[in-house]
Design an enzyme around this catalytic site. Structure first.
Site, mmCIF file in Angstrom:
data_model
loop_
_atom_site.group_PDB
_atom_site.id
_atom_site.type_symbol
_atom_site.label_atom_id
_atom_site.label_comp_id
_atom_site.label_asym_id
_atom_site.label_seq_id
_atom_site.Cartn_x
_atom_site.Cartn_y
_atom_site.Cartn_z
ATOM 1 N N LEU A 137 0.851 -1.207 0.000
ATOM 2 C CA LEU A 137 0.000 0.000 0.000
ATOM 3 C C LEU A 137 0.880 1.248 0.000
ATOM 4 O O LEU A 137 0.786 2.093 0.878
ATOM 5 C CB LEU A 137 -0.960 -0.013 1.192
ATOM 6 C CG LEU A 137 -2.207 0.850 0.993
ATOM 7 C CD1 LEU A 137 -3.131 0.260 -0.068
ATOM 8 C CD2 LEU A 137 -2.975 1.025 2.310
ATOM 9 N N GLY A 138 1.732 1.338 -1.028
ATOM 10 C CA GLY A 138 2.502 2.563 -1.251
ATOM 11 C C GLY A 138 1.662 3.515 -2.081
ATOM 12 O O GLY A 138 0.429 3.418 -2.117
ATOM 13 N N ILE A 140 1.217 3.714 -5.285
ATOM 14 C CA ILE A 140 0.438 3.075 -6.350
ATOM 15 C C ILE A 140 -0.690 2.238 -5.749
ATOM 16 O O ILE A 140 -1.836 2.301 -6.205
ATOM 17 C CB ILE A 140 1.370 2.250 -7.272
ATOM 18 C CG1 ILE A 140 2.304 3.207 -8.046
ATOM 19 C CG2 ILE A 140 0.557 1.380 -8.230
ATOM 20 C CD1 ILE A 140 3.424 2.529 -8.820
ATOM 21 N N SER A 159 1.013 -4.771 3.786
ATOM 22 C CA SER A 159 2.178 -3.961 3.458
ATOM 23 C C SER A 159 3.240 -4.259 4.503
ATOM 24 O O SER A 159 2.910 -4.771 5.576
ATOM 25 C CB SER A 159 1.813 -2.478 3.553
ATOM 26 O OG SER A 159 1.968 -1.834 2.320
ATOM 27 N N ARG A 160 4.469 -3.889 4.198
ATOM 28 C CA ARG A 160 5.547 -4.050 5.187
ATOM 29 C C ARG A 160 5.142 -3.404 6.515
ATOM 30 O O ARG A 160 5.380 -3.924 7.573
ATOM 31 C CB ARG A 160 6.815 -3.352 4.688
ATOM 32 C CG ARG A 160 7.870 -4.294 4.199
ATOM 33 C CD ARG A 160 8.990 -3.525 3.561
ATOM 34 N NE ARG A 160 8.488 -2.536 2.609
ATOM 35 C CZ ARG A 160 9.242 -1.637 1.987
ATOM 36 N NH1 ARG A 160 10.526 -1.599 2.208
ATOM 37 N NH2 ARG A 160 8.722 -0.787 1.126
ATOM 38 N N ARG A 217 6.181 -6.266 -10.218
ATOM 39 C CA ARG A 217 7.308 -6.914 -10.874
ATOM 40 C C ARG A 217 7.009 -8.402 -10.956
ATOM 41 O O ARG A 217 6.430 -8.973 -10.017
ATOM 42 C CB ARG A 217 8.603 -6.716 -10.072
ATOM 43 C CG ARG A 217 9.190 -5.319 -10.146
ATOM 44 C CD ARG A 217 9.737 -5.009 -11.531
ATOM 45 N NE ARG A 217 10.375 -3.706 -11.604
ATOM 46 C CZ ARG A 217 9.788 -2.590 -12.040
ATOM 47 N NH1 ARG A 217 8.535 -2.621 -12.442
ATOM 48 N NH2 ARG A 217 10.448 -1.457 -12.079
ATOM 49 N N ASP A 241 0.913 -7.531 -16.142
ATOM 50 C CA ASP A 241 1.654 -6.541 -16.933
ATOM 51 C C ASP A 241 3.149 -6.789 -16.839
ATOM 52 O O ASP A 241 3.925 -6.148 -17.553
ATOM 53 C CB ASP A 241 1.319 -5.130 -16.428
ATOM 54 C CG ASP A 241 1.909 -4.036 -17.298
ATOM 55 O OD1 ASP A 241 1.801 -4.142 -18.546
ATOM 56 O OD2 ASP A 241 2.502 -3.087 -16.753
ATOM 57 N N GLU A 246 11.179 -10.767 -18.659
ATOM 58 C CA GLU A 246 10.650 -9.993 -19.799
ATOM 59 C C GLU A 246 11.698 -9.861 -20.894
ATOM 60 O O GLU A 246 12.874 -9.690 -20.586
ATOM 61 C CB GLU A 246 10.202 -8.612 -19.304
ATOM 62 C CG GLU A 246 9.041 -8.726 -18.335
ATOM 63 C CD GLU A 246 8.701 -7.413 -17.638
ATOM 64 O OE1 GLU A 246 9.244 -6.359 -18.018
ATOM 65 O OE2 GLU A 246 7.891 -7.453 -16.722
ATOM 66 N N HIS A 264 4.236 -4.984 -20.178
ATOM 67 C CA HIS A 264 4.804 -3.996 -19.234
ATOM 68 C C HIS A 264 4.512 -2.559 -19.695
ATOM 69 O O HIS A 264 5.441 -1.793 -19.974
ATOM 70 C CB HIS A 264 6.316 -4.208 -19.061
ATOM 71 C CG HIS A 264 6.862 -3.591 -17.801
ATOM 72 N ND1 HIS A 264 7.881 -4.149 -17.075
ATOM 73 C CD2 HIS A 264 6.535 -2.455 -17.146
ATOM 74 C CE1 HIS A 264 8.162 -3.380 -16.028
ATOM 75 N NE2 HIS A 264 7.346 -2.330 -16.054
HETATM 76 C C1 8YV Z 1 8.813 1.429 -16.987
HETATM 77 C C2 8YV Z 1 8.545 0.716 -14.543
HETATM 78 O O1 8YV Z 1 8.436 0.386 -17.812
HETATM 79 O O2 8YV Z 1 8.765 2.779 -13.451
HETATM 80 C C3 8YV Z 1 8.995 1.580 -13.431
HETATM 81 O O3 8YV Z 1 9.572 1.051 -12.468
HETATM 82 O O4 8YV Z 1 8.592 -0.459 -14.465
HETATM 83 C C4 8YV Z 1 7.976 1.339 -15.768
HETATM 84 O O5 8YV Z 1 7.471 2.594 -15.509
HETATM 85 C C5 8YV Z 1 10.280 1.453 -16.856
HETATM 86 O O6 8YV Z 1 10.727 2.546 -16.153
HETATM 87 C C6 8YV Z 1 10.974 1.481 -18.190
HETATM 88 O O7 8YV Z 1 12.226 0.978 -18.011
#
Ligand code: 8YV
Length: 298
Positions: A137-138, A140, A159-160, A217, A241, A246, A264
Site C-alpha cells: 500500500l505505497g 500506487i 504492506s511491510r 514486478r 503486466d 521480460e 509492461h
Molecule cells: C517502466 C517501470 O516500464 O517505473 C517503473 O519502475 O517499471 C515502468 O514505468 C520502466 O521505467 C521502463 O524501463
C-alpha cells in the site's frame, strides 16, 4: 560534464541529454553521472569502471536493477521518478482487473474470430462490490484502492508497515490477505525483499474463484506456481503486466482466455512517459548544478 546513458531512453529525453551534456554509452574515468531506466539499472561492474561517478538517475519508479547499497558505499546518490506515473499504473491495474473479470480482451478475440455468429460469449464475473486485497500500500497501491472505492470494493491490504490513515482492513500476511480476497492486486516494489511473496501458498489461499492482478514486478510472484494455478483451475484468472523474464512470457499462458497478458505498459502513456523523462532530466540537471536530487530514492 560527461554522463553515461546506460540504455535506450525516451527520444525526447535522449534529445535533451545530447543537447545539454557530453553523453557516452560506455563507462569511463570522466563520467560523473549515469542515467538509466528501471529495466536496466547500472551494474556494480559499471560502477567500478567509473571512479568519478557520483549520481545514478533512473527513468522509472523501480530501481531494483541497481545495487543501491553498493552505490552508496561508493559515495553515489540515486534517484527515481515516483508520483508522476502513479495514476497511469493504477489506471492500468483497474483496467486489467476489469478485463480479466469481464473477459474484455477474450471477448474481443471471440468477435474477431467470428465466433459471435455461432453463439454467445460465456458469462463473466461481476466487478462491482468485489473483495479486493492490495499487496503493497505505497503510492500506487493507494491510488488503486482509491479508484476501486468507486466500484464499491471491499478493500484490505498487506504492506511491510501497517498504514494508519486508511480505512482498509489490514491482513498480517500475504496468505491472510489472499484468503479474504476475491481479487489480489500486486503493487509492491521489486527486488530481493519481495521476491516470491506471491507463493504457491498465497495462490492456494486465493483459491479457484480468485483472480490475480500484477502491475509490480514479475519477481514478486512465483511464476511457475502461477502458471500451474491458472492452467489447472487453482485460481480463476490473472491480469499480468509484468513477468519474471521480460519479454519472455511463459508459453502455457499464451493460449488461455482467463489470462490477460500485457507487455509492461502500466506507465506507457505519452503524458506519463514525458513526465518521467522531465523528472529524470530534472534530477540529473539538479545534481550537476548543486549536487542534490529532486527525488532521491528512500
Ligand atoms: C517502466 C517501470 O516500464 O517505473 C517503473 O519502475 O517499471 C515502468 O514505468 C520502466 O521505467 C521502463 O524501463
Amino acid at each position: 560534464m560527461t554522463v553515461l546513458q546506460a540504455c535506450p531512453l525516451l527520444p525526447s529525453l535522449e534529445e535533451n541529454l545530447r543537447a545539454t551534456y557530453k553523453i557516452v554509452d560506455q563507462p569511463g574515468d570522466d563520467v560523473v553521472a549515469a542515467i538509466t531506466s528501471s529495466r536496466y539499472g547500472v551494474t556494480n561492474e559499471q560502477i567500478d569502471a567509473m571512479p568519478s561517478l557520483r549520481a545514478i538517475v533512473h527513468f522509472g519508479v523501480g530501481y531494483e536493477t541497481t545495487d543501491v547499497a553498493y552505490a552508496r558505499s561508493r559515495g553515489i546518490v540515486v534517484s527515481n521518478t515516483p508520483d508522476v506515473l502513479t495514476d497511469c499504473v493504477a489506471d492500468l491495474a483497474v483496467g486489467g482487473m476489469i478485463d480479466v473479470l469481464r473477459g474484455l480482451t477474450a471477448a474481443d478475440r471471440f468477435v474477431r474470430r467470428g465466433d459471435w455468429r455461432r453463439g454467445q460469449f460465456p458469462l463473466a464475473t461481476k466487478v462491482t462490490g468485489r473483495r479486493v486485497g492490495i499487496l503493497g500500500l505505497g503510492r500506487i497501491g493507494r491510488a488503486i484502492a482509491h479508484r476501486l472505492t468507486a466500484f464499491d470494493a471491499d478493500l484490505s491490504y498487506h504492506s511491510r508497515h501497517r498504514v494508519s490513515d486508511v480505512p482498509y482492513r489490514y491482513a498480517d500476511s500475504p496468505v491472510a490477505l489472499a484468503a479474504q480476497a476475491e481479487v489480489l492486486v500486486v503493487a509492491t516494489s521489486g527486488g530481493p525483499a519481495t521476491a516470491g511473496l506471491v507463493s504457491a501458498d498465497v495462490l492456494t489461499a486465493l483459491g479457484p474463484a480468485g483472480y490475480l492482478v500484477n502491475v509490480a514486478r514479475g519477481s514478486v510472484v512465483d511464476e511457475p506456481a502461477l502458471v500451474a494455478a491458472v492452467t489447472t483451475g487453482g485460481i480463476a484468472g490473472a491480469a499480468l503486466d509484468v513477468f519474471a523474464d521480460e519479454p519472455t512470457v511463459p508459453e502455457p499462458l499464451l493460449g488461455l482466455d482467463n489470462v490477460v497478458l500485457l507487455p509492461h505498459i502500466a506507465s506507457a502513456t505519452t503524458e506519463t512517459r514525458e513526465a518521467m523523462g522531465d523528472l529524470a532530466f530534472g534530477n540529473l540537471r539538479r545534481f550537476l548544478t548543486d549536487g542534490t536530487l529532486l527525488t532521491p530514492v528512500p
